[in-house]
Design a protein around this motif. Structure first.
Motif, PDB file in Angstrom:
ATOM      1  N   LYS A  74      41.241  47.997  41.620  1.00  0.00           N
ATOM      2  CA  LYS A  74      42.051  47.574  42.432  1.00  0.00           C
ATOM      3  C   LYS A  74      41.713  45.429  42.501  1.00  0.00           C
ATOM      4  N   PHE A  75      42.261  44.061  42.106  1.00  0.00           N
ATOM      5  CA  PHE A  75      41.917  43.239  42.160  1.00  0.00           C
ATOM      6  C   PHE A  75      42.571  42.344  43.111  1.00  0.00           C
ATOM      7  N   TYR A  76      41.906  41.588  44.117  1.00  0.00           N
ATOM      8  CA  TYR A  76      42.442  41.473  45.432  1.00  0.00           C
ATOM      9  C   TYR A  76      42.816  39.445  45.048  1.00  0.00           C
ATOM     10  N   TYR A  77      43.525  39.183  44.611  1.00  0.00           N
ATOM     11  CA  TYR A  77      43.361  37.820  44.081  1.00  0.00           C
ATOM     12  C   TYR A  77      44.165  36.321  44.694  1.00  0.00           C
ATOM     13  N   HIS A  78      43.661  35.569  44.445  1.00  0.00           N
ATOM     14  CA  HIS A  78      44.433  34.325  44.798  1.00  0.00           C
ATOM     15  C   HIS A  78      44.157  33.554  43.787  1.00  0.00           C
ATOM     16  N   PRO A  79      44.752  32.088  43.664  1.00  0.00           N
ATOM     17  CA  PRO A  79      45.026  31.704  42.114  1.00  0.00           C
ATOM     18  C   PRO A  79      43.663  30.416  42.772  1.00  0.00           C
ATOM     19  N   SER A  80      42.735  31.008  43.341  1.00  0.00           N
ATOM     20  CA  SER A  80      41.489  29.806  43.473  1.00  0.00           C
ATOM     21  C   SER A  80      39.880  29.533  42.594  1.00  0.00           C
ATOM     22  N   PRO A  81      39.066  28.915  43.243  1.00  0.00           N
ATOM     23  CA  PRO A  81      37.907  28.971  42.207  1.00  0.00           C
ATOM     24  C   PRO A  81      37.621  30.267  42.730  1.00  0.00           C
TER      25      PRO A  81
END
Length: 225
Positions: A3-10
């Motif tokens: 489960k990969f908790y993601y936001h489109p930041s570096p």
């Protein structure tokens, strides 16, 4: 499945790149930080630091993007240097340089240049200077060898790539004139199919883009009032 908790930041993008390079199965779980979702109690159970990325892999819970890179590299046995003390020492050195230098100083430069209230001249000068200093060290490193650890593409290059994508926003549109070797690495990694798949992950969800009062409260509580 991870489960990969993601936001489109570096920092999350480093992990997205590694997962795509290795074809590990994962479930993408968006965390919209400008809506404050990183402060939700369920996410804080996974990452008490209230930052993205984070991941759950069976019984393993890992947060901090550099720890996650090391975990995934050890899990898969991929994108690591030779298994000797010299090579591993070099890997730890440069990975931690990104973790403690490139990331923090670039992030603070962005904050003070683009989001902090006045007066901020001193802070902008300090963090921009330090961001330039750290990126110049990476640029000099890449002047003498193709990748960060020599001739092989590794997790350290992925760590650099995550932040290098944001260099014009961090340092200014003319930054690539002074960092040609960083630009070379960025352009090369951008051609990799895994990098292209990592980039399009952000289109799967409608992440908030504006920095309004709600976003400022979530991202910068010390100045939100």
């Amino acid at each position: 499945m991870i489960k990969f908790y993601y936001h489109p930041s570096p920092n999350p993008l480093k992990i997205a790149l590694f997962l795509e390079e290795t074809n590990l199965p994962y479930e993408l779980i968006p965390v919209d930080t400008r809506k404050g979702e990183q402060h939700d109690p369920e996410f804080l159970k996974i990452n008490p630091n209230a930052k993205t990325p984070a991941m759950v892999d069976g019984d393993s819970v890992v947060f901090d993007s550099n720890a996650m890179l090391l975990y995934l590299a050890e899990k898969t046995g991929k994108f690591l240097p030779a298994d000797d003390l010299k090579s591993r020492g070099e890997m730890y050195t440069w990975l931690m340089f990104v973790a403690t230098g490139i990331g923090p100083y670039s992030g603070q430069a962005v904050h003070f240049k683009h989001f902090a209230p006045e007066p901020k001249d001193y802070a902008v000068t300090r963090y921009t200077f330090e961001a330039w200093r750290h990126w110049s060290i990476i640029n000099d490193r890449l002047a003498t060898q193709h990748y960060m650890l020599g001739n092989e593409y590794t997790l350290v290059d992925m760590a650099v790539w995550g932040w290098a994508r944001a260099v014009p926003f961090i340092l200014g549109e003319d930054a690539w004139e002074k960092l040609p070797n960083v630009k070379r690495l960025l352009d090369e990694i951008n051609t990799r199919p895994a990098a292209q798949r990592a980039e399009v992950l952000k289109t799967r969800h409608s992440f908030k883009t504006e920095v309004d009062a709600e976003a400022r409260k979530a991202l910068f509580p010390q100045i939100a009032g």
